[in-house]
Design a protein around this motif. Structure first.
Motif, short mmCIF file in Angstrom:
data_model
loop_
_atom_site.label_atom_id
_atom_site.label_comp_id
_atom_site.label_asym_id
_atom_site.label_seq_id
_atom_site.Cartn_x
_atom_site.Cartn_y
_atom_site.Cartn_z
N LEU A 205 0.83 -1.21 0.00
CA LEU A 205 0.00 0.00 0.00
C LEU A 205 0.86 1.26 0.00
O LEU A 205 0.53 2.25 -0.68
CB LEU A 205 -0.92 -0.01 1.22
CG LEU A 205 -2.05 -1.04 1.20
CD1 LEU A 205 -2.78 -1.07 2.53
CD2 LEU A 205 -3.03 -0.76 0.06
N VAL A 206 1.95 1.24 0.75
CA VAL A 206 2.84 2.41 0.75
C VAL A 206 3.49 2.58 -0.61
O VAL A 206 3.63 3.71 -1.11
CB VAL A 206 3.89 2.29 1.87
CG1 VAL A 206 4.91 3.43 1.78
CG2 VAL A 206 3.21 2.30 3.24
N LEU A 207 3.87 1.49 -1.24
CA LEU A 207 4.43 1.56 -2.59
C LEU A 207 3.43 2.20 -3.55
O LEU A 207 3.79 3.07 -4.35
CB LEU A 207 4.79 0.16 -3.08
CG LEU A 207 5.30 0.08 -4.53
CD1 LEU A 207 6.74 0.54 -4.61
CD2 LEU A 207 5.16 -1.35 -5.07
N GLU A 208 2.19 1.80 -3.45
CA GLU A 208 1.18 2.24 -4.41
C GLU A 208 0.59 3.61 -4.09
O GLU A 208 0.26 4.38 -4.99
CB GLU A 208 0.04 1.21 -4.47
CG GLU A 208 0.48 -0.14 -4.99
CD GLU A 208 -0.59 -1.21 -4.84
OE1 GLU A 208 -0.43 -2.29 -5.44
OE2 GLU A 208 -1.59 -0.98 -4.12
N LYS A 209 0.48 3.93 -2.79
CA LYS A 209 -0.25 5.14 -2.41
C LYS A 209 0.46 6.02 -1.39
O LYS A 209 -0.09 7.06 -0.99
CB LYS A 209 -1.62 4.75 -1.82
CG LYS A 209 -2.49 3.90 -2.73
CD LYS A 209 -3.91 3.80 -2.23
CE LYS A 209 -4.05 3.05 -0.93
NZ LYS A 209 -5.46 2.90 -0.49
N GLY A 210 1.63 5.62 -0.95
CA GLY A 210 2.29 6.34 0.13
C GLY A 210 2.77 7.73 -0.27
O GLY A 210 3.07 8.00 -1.45
N ARG A 211 2.85 8.61 0.70
CA ARG A 211 3.32 9.98 0.49
C ARG A 211 4.83 10.07 0.71
O ARG A 211 5.38 9.44 1.61
CB ARG A 211 2.64 10.94 1.47
CG ARG A 211 1.20 11.24 1.21
CD ARG A 211 0.67 12.24 2.22
NE ARG A 211 0.67 11.69 3.56
CZ ARG A 211 1.45 12.11 4.54
NH1 ARG A 211 2.34 13.07 4.32
NH2 ARG A 211 1.37 11.57 5.75
#
Length: 296
Positions: A205-211
């Motif tokens: 999720l961090v890879l795909e949507k992280g800031r």
């Protein structure tokens, strides 16, 4: 995305590789041995031979990737200072390769040494104590200042699940050797925890949507009293569960005494709100209360 993963054969890294592949990403996994290379290939990922000390291999991996997930770390505590320095150089090298590219670099850090006795949120700054040699976050943010797109994932003291070789198995080994499962005082010091599969999903999720610049907490359980962990271990091993003074506990645990005394609670509220991450796997006590943790 094509993702370069360090620690691709490790406890957390191998779960992350599987999570990425299931989501349709391609993975290039770092392998330092033939066995590691075979495991990565068997999982369905590509293999890059190298290791964290071989900075050229890290640069080659970064050059071939749309994003990087750094889970690799040598947890040999007899060489902890040296391993922290290896980690620092690895992050520095990968960050320099990524500078100005807008490709994500996700760096792994830890919660256990932050704000003892208090609640650690994602907004808590990394420790600046010179006696703590691991500077993963500080190095990552230094790379960000030079143009790398960095995010941090903090792992709790206990990342559990099948194949665990971390803190709980160490506790089990000490209890088996000493014939008692010990906690300090009333055993109210707390360990945050997460299942490895829930942690792997957060990496994706961090890879795909992280800031860029954000810190995320892979925390499913905010803080489990240590005596509850000791009680499961004692019952499973058939040994006494006993509270001891700090001095007696230090003698019992030896080099592990510092880790056994960790007391912090950790929140993942901001992580859940931002990314929609919700842990679904078994909790620590339920997970540890299985025969697989106690196979000699």
């Amino acid at each position: 995305m094509r993702v370069f993963v360090t620690g691709a054969t490790g406890f957390v890294g191998s779960a992350t590789v599987q999570e990425l592949l299931r989501a349709g990403h391609k993975v290039l996994g770092l392998a330092r041995s033939d066995a590691g290379a075979n495991a990565i290939a068997a999982a369905g990922a590509e293999v890059l031979r190298g290791n964290l000390e071989d900075l050229d291999s890290l640069r080659r991996g970064v050059a071939q990737a749309d994003g990087v997930i750094h889970t690799g770390f040598n947890h040999d505590f007899s060489r902890f200072k040296e391993n922290c320095e290896t980690d620092r150089r690895a992050i520095e090298a990968m960050g320099a390769e990524l500078a100005g590219s807008n490709r994500p670099l996700i760096v792994t850090s830890g919660i256990g040494l932050l704000r003892p006795g208090g609640v650690v949120t994602e907004n808590v700054q990394p420790a600046s104590n010179p006696s703590i040699p691991r500077v993963s976050e500080q190095t990552a943010y230094a790379a960000a200042e030079k143009g790398a797109r960095v995010s941090i994932i903090r792992l709790p003291p206990s990342v559990h699940g099948a194949g665990d070789h971390g803190f709980v198995p160490i506790l089990i080994g000490i209890a088996r050797e000493k014939g008692a499962s010990i906690y300090t005082g009333e055993g109210l010091n707390r360990w945050p925890a997460v299942h490895r599969l829930d942690a792997a999903r957060l990496y994706r999720l961090v890879l795909e949507k992280g800031r860029a610049g954000a810190r995320y907490h892979a925390v499913a359980e905010a803080g489990i009293p240590f005596r509850e962990i000791a009680a499961v271990i004692g019952r499973r091993l058939g040994v006494p569960v006993v509270g001891k003074s700090p001095e007696e506990s230090a003698a019992h645990f030896g080099w592990f005494a510092h880790f056994a005394a960790i007391d912090n609670q950790a929140s993942s509220a901001l992580t859940r709100q931002e990314l929609g991450w919700e842990p679904t796997q078994a909790g620590l006590i339920e997970d540890v209360d299985q025969a697989v943790y106690f196979q000699a």
